[in-house]
Write an enzyme that holds these catalytic residues in place. Structure first.
Site, PDB file in Angstrom:
ATOM      1  N   ASN A 121       0.868  -1.175   0.000  1.00 22.13           N
ATOM      2  CA  ASN A 121       0.000   0.000   0.000  1.00 22.13           C
ATOM      3  C   ASN A 121       0.901   1.221   0.000  1.00 22.13           C
ATOM      4  OD1 ASN A 121      -1.751   1.591   2.777  1.00 22.13           O
ATOM      5  ND2 ASN A 121      -1.797   2.107   0.630  1.00 22.13           N
ATOM      6  N   TYR A 264     -10.645  11.157   6.447  1.00 23.13           N
ATOM      7  CA  TYR A 264     -11.507  10.577   5.425  1.00 23.13           C
ATOM      8  C   TYR A 264     -11.293   9.090   5.135  1.00 23.13           C
ATOM      9  CZ  TYR A 264     -13.340   9.901   0.652  1.00 23.13           C
ATOM     10  OH  TYR A 264     -13.980   9.424  -0.441  1.00 23.13           O
ATOM     11  N   ASP A 368     -16.138  16.294   5.124  1.00 23.05           N
ATOM     12  CA  ASP A 368     -14.749  16.103   5.548  1.00 23.05           C
ATOM     13  C   ASP A 368     -13.773  17.025   4.843  1.00 23.05           C
ATOM     14  OD1 ASP A 368     -13.695  14.485   3.084  1.00 23.05           O
ATOM     15  OD2 ASP A 368     -15.583  13.562   3.644  1.00 23.05           O
TER      16      ASP A 368
END
Ligand code: SF4
Length: 481
Positions: A121, A264, A368
């Site tokens: 990631n 978020y 957000d």
């Protein structure tokens, strides 16, 4: 009023990926593929473009990966074909590399000392340069993602050491950027987090087996127990369900978890580096309310990540919290927006206002973030059509002023509405009565319980890793990676 047009997806940030890994204990009889499948379900919010699982059965690696959501890629038959005592899984959203099946992960590699599978990631700041240098010495790459560059570097380092974890440690001194990864190599499952800790990664126990995940919500999904976060720069090796070693990369630096995990990206039921995501979001709302003096009748949140901040705002301000917007949960990445008209309708299809809740009311709407500003104008017009007498927008993050080089798909500065306009101008553009952003000092207060440091460069421009010209070019699309 100047108006903004565009589609829902273009005005939301995207996370790059989610990863999971499991090393089965000889005392447990879980199906590693099934557990990975369930965990990836819980991480689906981190990437919806492709999904994949790799298992290791007596050192033999088997991978299934494709474009699509987790349940689109796997069924009972495919999961049964994935046997073994270790597995890693991946859900992907691509930021700068091509969005195609070939870039799906995990990536399986055969090398002179065996084979490995890797799921990562993140994004490398110097990925384009590392790739280019490797290609000059004859390397051939089949994908355009940074994970293959990391895999290549690992294999090269592995030639000089008998330990894959040492190879991981070696590359961490020159592979710069944001990454968390899980690797299957021989009988080992290795988890590593970059020295800055941009991306979250945590460790848990499922029975006697060791598990790793991008977010703790994946552990809840499979009934695993959270043990601790992987530290920035830490490399943990699990073998047959036991943690056999942990080491730190030598390159120590200030830790810089991406603050957008709290704004978020992450699920509210996750706990990252000591802080509950839900708690922080409510704190953002609380601080917004503390600096506000607007009169309102109802506080609503924009689903999903605006809801917690709206609740925090409501509690602090003493203004009732209500459900003013309903989200269509069945609109997936497959929603086709071929025409401008379809794109403009996409917000209405995804969100609808509850007229019974907002009609005749002064609505305080919490979201957000505002990226390009293309979505909020539509949401505001939906609320006004439903009868809201006033709409006051409160944003649970500071204004977006700078791009991200660490894996978050933030547009170029000139496309960021806050980079080019004052708060008053933005309020006029999105047609709200008033607009207020979270103050940077309040963001700091809300994040004060975090065990490590955090990155807020998209608000402040203070980048924790020096940005190379290659990165600039890569972000501008001048280098294909
Ligand atoms: S620049 Fe922004 S989005 Fe990127 S890692 Fe830092 S805080 Fe996160």
């Amino acid at each position: 009023m100047r108006s903004c047009t565009g589609c829902w997806a273009s005005d939301k940030l995207h996370e790059e990926c989610g990863v999971f890994g499991i090393s089965l204990s000889p005392h447990d009889s879980y199906s590693v593929a099934n557990e990975t499948y369930l965990a990836l379900f819980a991480l689906q919010h981190r990437g919806q473009e492709s999904s994949g699982i790799a298992t290791s059965n007596d050192g033999k690696i088997h991978v299934i990966k494709k474009s699509g959501l987790v349940p689109e890629v796997f069924d009972e038959r495919t999961l049964q074909s994935l046997q073994g005592n270790m597995a890693i899984g991946h859900v992907r959203y691509s930021s700068h590399s091509e969005s195609s099946a070939i870039n799906a992960q995990p990536l399986a590699v055969t090398h002179i000392n065996g084979s490995m599978a890797i799921a990562c990631n993140g994004t490398l700041v110097n990925g384009a340069k590392l790739r280019h240098d490797a290609e000059l010495s004859g390397a051939i790459f089949q994908t355009t993602n940074d994970t293959e560059v990391i895999a290549y570097m690992l294999v090269r380092e592995r030639l000089g050491t008998p330990l894959m974890e040492q190879a991981v440690k070696n590359i961490m001194s020159y592979v710069a950027g944001a990454y968390s990864m899980v690797i299957i190599s021989g009988s080992k499952l290795i988890a590593a987090r970059d020295p800055f800790g941009f991306k979250p990664l945590c460790m848990g126990m499922l029975g006697s087996s060791v598990v790793f995940a991008s977010e703790s919500c994946a552990f809840d999904a499979i009934g695993a127990r959270f043990v601790r976060d992987v530290e920035p720069g830490e490399i943990i090796v699990a073998e047959n369900g036991s943690v056999t070693s942990a080491m730190r990369s030598e390159w120590q630096a200030r830790s810089s978890l991406c603050v957008f995990e709290f704004v978020y990206f992450a699920r509210p039921d996750s706990v990252i580096d000591g802080l509950s995501v839900e708690h922080v979001r409510q704190e953002f709302g609380k601080y917004l309310a503390m600096r506000d003096n607007v009169k309102g009748d109802i506080v609503i949140g924009v689903p999903d990540s605006g809801l917690s901040a709206a609740l925090g705002y409501s509690k602090q301000a003493g203004i009732p919290y209500g459900v003013g917007l309903v989200k269509n949960r069945y609109i997936g990445r497959t929603f086709i927006q071929n025409t401008q008209s379809q794109r403009e309708k996409s917000v209405s299809i995804k969100l609808n206002a509850l007229s019974a809740e907002v009609k005749g009311k002064r609505v305080i709407m919490v979201d957000d973030s505002i990226v390009r500003g293309t979505t909020c104008a539509h949401i505001v017009s939906i609320l006004r059509q439903a009868g809201a007498s006033e709409v006051h927008m409160r944003v649970s993050s500071p204004p977006f002023l700078h791009r991200c080089y660490y894996g978050t798909d933030i547009p170029r500065e000139q496309d960021l509405i806050a980079h080019n306009h004052t708060v008053e101008q933005i309020a006029e553009m999105i047609n709200v009565d008033t607009l207020m952003y979270l103050d940077e000092r309040d963001l700091r207060h809300a994040m004060s319980g975090l065990r490590i440091g955090y990155c807020d460069a998209c608000f402040t421009g203070n980048y924790p890793v020096r940005i190379s010209s290659e990165s600039e070019n890569q972000k501008e699309g001048r280098i294909q990676v």
